[in-house]
Design a protein around this motif. Structure first.
Motif, PDB file in Angstrom:
ATOM      1  N   ILE A  37      -2.936  -8.346 -10.628  1.00 27.81           N
ATOM      2  CA  ILE A  37      -3.107  -7.367  -9.566  1.00 27.81           C
ATOM      3  C   ILE A  37      -4.176  -7.932  -8.646  1.00 27.81           C
ATOM      4  CG2 ILE A  37      -3.803  -5.014  -8.980  1.00 27.81           C
ATOM      5  CD1 ILE A  37      -1.158  -5.184 -10.481  1.00 27.81           C
ATOM      6  N   GLY A  38      -3.789  -8.250  -7.411  1.00 29.68           N
ATOM      7  CA  GLY A  38      -4.707  -8.881  -6.473  1.00 29.68           C
ATOM      8  C   GLY A  38      -4.494 -10.383  -6.406  1.00 29.68           C
ATOM      9  N   PHE A  39      -5.098 -10.989  -5.385  1.00 30.66           N
ATOM     10  CA  PHE A  39      -5.031 -12.432  -5.192  1.00 30.66           C
ATOM     11  C   PHE A  39      -6.426 -13.040  -5.334  1.00 30.66           C
ATOM     12  CE2 PHE A  39      -1.404 -11.008  -2.459  1.00 30.66           C
ATOM     13  CZ  PHE A  39      -0.404 -11.641  -3.174  1.00 30.66           C
ATOM     14  N   GLY A  40      -6.467 -14.370  -5.310  1.00 29.92           N
ATOM     15  CA  GLY A  40      -7.759 -15.058  -5.306  1.00 29.92           C
ATOM     16  C   GLY A  40      -8.354 -15.233  -6.687  1.00 29.92           C
ATOM     17  N   PRO A  41      -9.679 -15.411  -6.744  1.00 31.31           N
ATOM     18  CA  PRO A  41     -10.346 -15.654  -8.031  1.00 31.31           C
ATOM     19  C   PRO A  41     -10.139 -14.504  -9.009  1.00 31.31           C
ATOM     20  CG  PRO A  41     -11.816 -16.101  -6.179  1.00 31.31           C
ATOM     21  CD  PRO A  41     -10.612 -15.443  -5.604  1.00 31.31           C
ATOM     22  N   ILE A  55      -6.903  -9.232 -13.230  1.00 37.34           N
ATOM     23  CA  ILE A  55      -7.299  -8.519 -12.014  1.00 37.34           C
ATOM     24  C   ILE A  55      -8.034  -9.535 -11.152  1.00 37.34           C
ATOM     25  CG2 ILE A  55      -8.706  -6.665 -11.023  1.00 37.34           C
ATOM     26  CD1 ILE A  55      -8.296  -5.111 -13.609  1.00 37.34           C
ATOM     27  N   SER A  56      -7.551  -9.727  -9.937  1.00 37.65           N
ATOM     28  CA  SER A  56      -8.134 -10.729  -9.049  1.00 37.65           C
ATOM     29  C   SER A  56      -8.983 -10.077  -7.966  1.00 37.65           C
ATOM     30  CB  SER A  56      -7.031 -11.588  -8.425  1.00 37.65           C
ATOM     31  OG  SER A  56      -6.301 -12.261  -9.449  1.00 37.65           O
ATOM     32  N   ALA A  57      -9.766 -10.913  -7.290  1.00 37.64           N
ATOM     33  CA  ALA A  57     -10.828 -10.415  -6.409  1.00 37.64           C
ATOM     34  C   ALA A  57     -10.323  -9.706  -5.152  1.00 37.64           C
ATOM     35  CB  ALA A  57     -11.731 -11.578  -6.016  1.00 37.64           C
ATOM     36  N   TYR A  63       0.920 -10.577  -8.039  1.00 34.92           N
ATOM     37  CA  TYR A  63       2.016 -11.509  -8.298  1.00 34.92           C
ATOM     38  C   TYR A  63       2.276 -11.641  -9.793  1.00 34.92           C
ATOM     39  CZ  TYR A  63      -1.792 -14.799  -9.396  1.00 34.92           C
ATOM     40  OH  TYR A  63      -2.902 -15.394  -9.932  1.00 34.92           O
ATOM     41  N   VAL A  64       3.511 -12.053 -10.090  1.00 37.30           N
ATOM     42  CA  VAL A  64       3.916 -12.433 -11.440  1.00 37.30           C
ATOM     43  C   VAL A  64       4.231 -13.915 -11.395  1.00 37.30           C
ATOM     44  CG1 VAL A  64       5.781 -12.271 -13.123  1.00 37.30           C
ATOM     45  CG2 VAL A  64       4.767 -10.194 -12.232  1.00 37.30           C
TER      46      VAL A  64
END
Length: 354
Positions: A37-41, A55-57, A63-64
């Motif tokens: 859930i979320g993108f990035g770090p 869980i991204s920042a 994405y899956v």
């Protein structure tokens, strides 16, 4: 509080979309390496049954990551039996479609719940009667309550326009005035009005506007199925029509909204009540479903097109073409996201786009 609700709604919609992909992938035996859930770090993660749940920042998506599929490098492939690439084209299409389908299904569920719990809508009570209109000539007056048009019962204001367009010729309108039932005969006229996209269209009308009285409408569990289905389809068609009008230039690009607008509107809806929040969440969910099916590389719709090509021609698309089209797709998405945020900021600070 409203911002927290907005983030929770967006996260929930993203989770539901990606859950559709995840369940379809696991059904066909594809290994899901990460569910984010979320993108990035990544700020939090947990391994469970072979999948990294994260869980991204940046909470603006999700994405899956399936084995053998990498949107950042679409040329990466794996021939292992549990990889996405090893599956037949029709199976990959099902996996890709499962995400948008989950959004449509969620919208249906929300509309179903709203239909059962009851929602506010305009009462079929006349407010203003236009001068020299068919309604005025027939003797319709403010505060008249319309209960039937020909053989169609009227329970809410939106039923009136549906009934007017349904019948040809004069209408037998049953009203309640001063607690007495009266019958008036009205001959509708074709008038030129503006639709929701600002276009001039011709519509059959009788020349009345609602009083503003609000009623709560409830449906039985069986009736609610059709109501929820109709609302989901209507919302989908409205969004498709909006995209079409934007491409035609009817809807200006300055009307494109971004995540800031979504969060702002969701926050306001949460303050109105649970039914308004559910209704807006359903509309956003449908919006996500439709947009993800657009034939843009990097979106589900783009991947579906690639797989349809393989299914029909029995040939795998060129890796070089896939790579270049995917990069183009990401550029289009980033431009649209940038435009949405730019318009949102302009709206917040009251800057005109012309």
């Amino acid at each position: 509080m409203g911002i927290i609700v907005s983030l929770l709604v967006l996260s929930f919609l993203i989770f539901f979309h990606e859950l559709g992909h995840f369940l379809a992938a696991r059904f066909f035996g594809v290994k899901v390496e990460r569910f984010s859930i979320g993108f990035g770090p990544i700020i939090a993660k947990k391994y469970f049954k072979g999948t990294e749940w994260a869980i991204s920042a940046i909470p603006l998506g999700g994405y899956v990551k399936m084995k053998g599929q990498d949107d950042l490098d679409p040329t990466k492939r794996s021939s292992d039996p549990n990889s996405y690439n090893s599956k037949k084209p029709w199976q990959r299409i099902v996996i890709l479609f499962a995400g948008p389908f989950a959004n449509f299904f969620l919208a249906f569920l929300l509309y179903y719940i709203i239909s059962i719990m009851g929602s506010n809508t305009l009462a079929p009570v006349v407010g203003e009667v236009m001068k020299n209109s068919p309604a005025q000539k027939a003797g319709l007056m403010p505060k008249d309550k319309i209960v039937k048009i020909n053989n169609t019962p009227i329970t809410k204001w939106e039923d009136i326009s549906k009934a007017i367009s349904k019948y040809q010729g004069a209408l037998r309108v049953e009203i309640i005035r001063n607690n007495q039932i009266k019958i008036v005969i009205i001959e509708p006229k074709i008038l030129e009005v503006k639709n929701i996209f600002g276009e001039k269209v011709k519509r059959k009308m009788i020349g009345i506007s609602p009083s503003g009285d609000v009623i709560k409408v409830y449906y039985s569990p069986i009736e609610a199925i059709k109501v929820a289905y109709d609302k989901t389809v209507a919302a989908s068609l409205m969004i498709i029509k909006g995209i079409e009008k934007m491409i035609e230039g009817v809807v200006p690009l300055k009307e494109v909204g971004g995540v800031i607008s979504i969060m702002d509107i969701t926050a306001k809806a949460s303050q109105v009540g649970i039914a308004a929040l559910f209704s807006l969440t359903a509309l956003i969910s449908v919006n996500l479903g439709v947009l993800n099916l657009l034939p843009i590389p990097a979106l589900d719709g783009g991947h579906i097109v690639f797989n349809l090509y393989e299914l029909i021609t029995k040939k795998v698309p060129s890796e070089d073409i896939i790579y270049k089209l995917t990069l183009l797709g990401w550029m289009i998405l980033l431009m649209l996201m940038g435009l949405g945020i730019y318009n949102d900021i302009n709206r917040i600070f009251g800057v005109s786009n012309g």
